[in-house]
Enzyme design. Structure first.
Site, PDB file in Angstrom:
ATOM      1  N   SER B  64       0.807  -1.224   0.000  1.00  0.00           N
ATOM      2  CA  SER B  64       0.000   0.000   0.000  1.00  0.00           C
ATOM      3  C   SER B  64       0.841   1.276   0.000  1.00  0.00           C
ATOM      4  CB  SER B  64      -0.937   0.016   1.207  1.00  0.00           C
ATOM      5  OG  SER B  64      -0.196   0.228   2.383  1.00  0.00           O
ATOM      6  N   LYS B 101       1.701   4.338   7.061  1.00  0.00           N
ATOM      7  CA  LYS B 101       0.852   5.125   6.167  1.00  0.00           C
ATOM      8  C   LYS B 101       1.346   6.573   6.162  1.00  0.00           C
ATOM      9  CE  LYS B 101      -2.335   2.024   5.065  1.00  0.00           C
ATOM     10  NZ  LYS B 101      -1.359   0.925   5.247  1.00  0.00           N
TER      11      LYS B 101
END
Lengths: 424, 144
Positions: B64, B101
């Protein structure tokens, strides 16, 4: 000359906090850490303490609570604890002009003469906050004019949540309030034996001890206890690197992973425990004169008799040379060893300790072998370097009786293959 | 070498100044061109680790964050001494596990992946976001 001021910084439930650092799922969950060989409980998170799990209790006695309350159980992960400890200590060294690492999870800082433009309380909070932010470990800070009082201030910081983990005990009125609340055996340097004797003399609280006449204490007990009393009265007697006398005995004993029935693994175990005890002895710069060993079968086994012999040997000259102590221990083992038993535990105890140089040998005493000190120092240095281990052949590592560590967490910070995983 | 004038320094009139005396002999001859270049070897730690006590390594798992140059199996250098800011790559605790993230604080608190195929995670006002640390460096090995 400004009045001395010391801070004691102590990590909260250190082993449990280390185990939790890379396990967010264990936040606010009960955790316990087991001793070498997974035998007893040596550390508990606050949640585990609240369940009534006591320190040093054998695992099998609390297994039921652990299962019922879904307590997470860990073997001792010294690679992890050592690495995290080094981080805390190096940070403290940057935050104070002088520090003394007292143990794996506590250090004294010298705050003498710090002209803070903030209160000592705020300074303590700042240190606590920085260790939490940078390393991720919670600590408590106790600040006082003597090391003995700083220890007690730290105890209060831990015991009373209202303090937010920082207690400034520089105010004599505050010292008195705290000392009245604490039993005398909470005082640094007051051992079990001393406490029992104090009680017979009707001295029960730390405050009663602090009120004693120092000359009388010196006469009745020792110079060291006198220093402790002076420290309680606010007069600094221990500088950094000074402390009440070393422990009066050193014990190294463990339960075996599986029962030992043969002589040779027992021989190896005794060698290894003796080597470890000798190392501890050298750590406090002491020598021992009396060496005792014991071996025992399980007292909980119903189908075999309980056999727990012990034996002692007195050296003519106290020593901390591993070779001399191991030789004595093996002689003792040969005296008490009996075939046909299933041994569960062995241990060695060193007593009659002398600080280096305080023993007066007689004319005919054989002093330690030549170069003993240099050899032992080299041995300790190598074994503490973390790069490898040197041991005596008798210790024969990697045997069946070696440490059982079934619940070992990864070496998160010291092995590339065991790094914490983050989801990307 | 360029010099830049910063400020004039006025010496107090009553001070003694010690000037070091160089006891080295100067050989009259052709100077070695390498003499001025006695250097240490380069140390990657110096480049990647500013605060050793606050630095942890973790391993990324998943795809991701490819847009930030973080690939499956990469090692991330995490510096806990850094305060997380808008658009920093952070290690956050989410549903009891660590995730890497991009932190976005504007217009509202979010954890953004850096790969279109993954959803943005909105951080609810009431839940406090726990940040383990800021990622300062990615170690991406091409041959292992």
């Amino acid at each position: 000359m400004s009045t001395p001021c010391f801070a004691l910084v102590d990590c909260n439930n250190f082993y449990a906090s280390c185990e939790r650092l890379f396990r967010p799922d264990l936040r606010n969950r009960p955790i316990v850490v087991l001793s070498n060989n997974d035998g007893c409980i040596v550390a508990r998170s606050s949640e585990a303490k609240a369940l009534g799990i006591t320190m040093a209790v054998p695992l099998f006695q609390v297994q039921e609570i652990l299962d019922r309350e879904q307590v997470t159980v860990f073997s001792s992960n010294y690679a992890l604890y050592g690495d995290i400890s080094a981080r805390v200590m190096s940070l403290l060294e940057q935050l104070a002009p002088a520090t003394e690492v007292y143990s794996i999870d506590e250090a004294f800082l010298d705050f003498t003469g710090i002209k803070a433009n903030q209160s000592l309380d705020a300074l303590g909070s700042q240190i606590k906050q920085q260790i939490a932010d940078w390393v991720g470990i919670p600590v408590c800070v106790g600040i006082a004019p003597t090391k003995t009082l700083a220890k007690l201030a730290n105890h209060a910081a831990k015991a009373y949540p209202k303090t937010n983990g920082v207690v400034d005990l520089t105010d004599p009125a505050r010292q008195q309030r705290l000392l009245r609340l604490l039993p005398a055996d909470e005082v640094w340097g007051v051992g079990r034996r001393t406490y029992r004797r104090l009680q017979t003399l009707n001295i029960h609280t730390a405050w009663q001890l602090a009120c004693c006449n120092t000359a009388w204490i010196r006469k009745e007990f020792s110079v060291t206890l006198e220093r402790t009393v002076r420290e309680l009265q606010g007069q600094s007697c221990f500088d950094l690197e000074d402390q009440p006398p070393p422990r009066q005995q050193i014990l190294c004993s463990r339960s075996f992973a599986k029962r030992i029935t043969e002589y040779s693994p027992m021989h190896a175990a005794i060698c290894q425990y003796t080597a470890r005890a000798a190392e501890k002895l050298r750590e406090q710069d002491a020598t021992a004169r009396l060496i005792s060993i014991f071996i025992r079968t399980s007292p909980h086994s119903h189908n075999s008799e309980y056999y727990s012999p012990s034996a002692s040997h007195r050296l003519s000259v106290p020593s901390n040379d591993t070779r001399i102590l191991v030789a004595a221990a093996i002689k003792l083992l040969n005296n008490i060893w009996q075939e046909g038993h299933r041994f569960i535990k062995a241990g060695i105890i060193l007593t009659d300790l002398y600080t280096a140089g305080s023993f007066q040998p007689t004319l005919f005493d054989q002093p330690d072998r030549r170069n003993s000190k240099a050899l032992m120092e080299t041995l300790d240095r190598i074994n503490h370097s973390g790069l490898g281990k040197i041991c005596f052949a008798g210790e024969q590592l990697s045997q069946g009786w070696q440490m059982q560590r079934n619940k070992l967490s990864p070496a998160y910070t010291t092995r590339w293959h065991e790094l914490p995983i983050v989801k990307a | 070498m360029k010099c830049q004038f910063i400020a004039r320094y006025q010496m107090p009139s009553n001070t003694t100044v010690c000037i070091p005396l160089f006891g080295e002999t100067v050989p009259a001859g052709f100077p070695s061109p390498a003499q001025d270049y006695v250097e240490r070897s380069l140390d990657l730690n110096e480049l990647c680790i500013q605060h050793p006590a606050a630095t942890y390594f973790v391993r990324a798992q998943g795809d991701s964050m490819q847009g930030a140059g973080i690939f499956d199996g990469d090692i991330l250098v995490v510096d806990r001494s850094l305060k997380a800011r808008h658009e920093d790559i952070v290690i956050a605790c989410l549903d009891n596990e660590f995730t890497v993230k991009q932190l976005q604080t504007r217009p509202r608190m979010r954890l953004a992946p850096m790969n279109r195929q993954f959803p943005v995670i909105e951080i609810q006002e009431e839940s406090t976001l726990e940040i383990f640390g800021v990622v300062s460096t990615v170690i991406h090995q091409l041959r292992r």
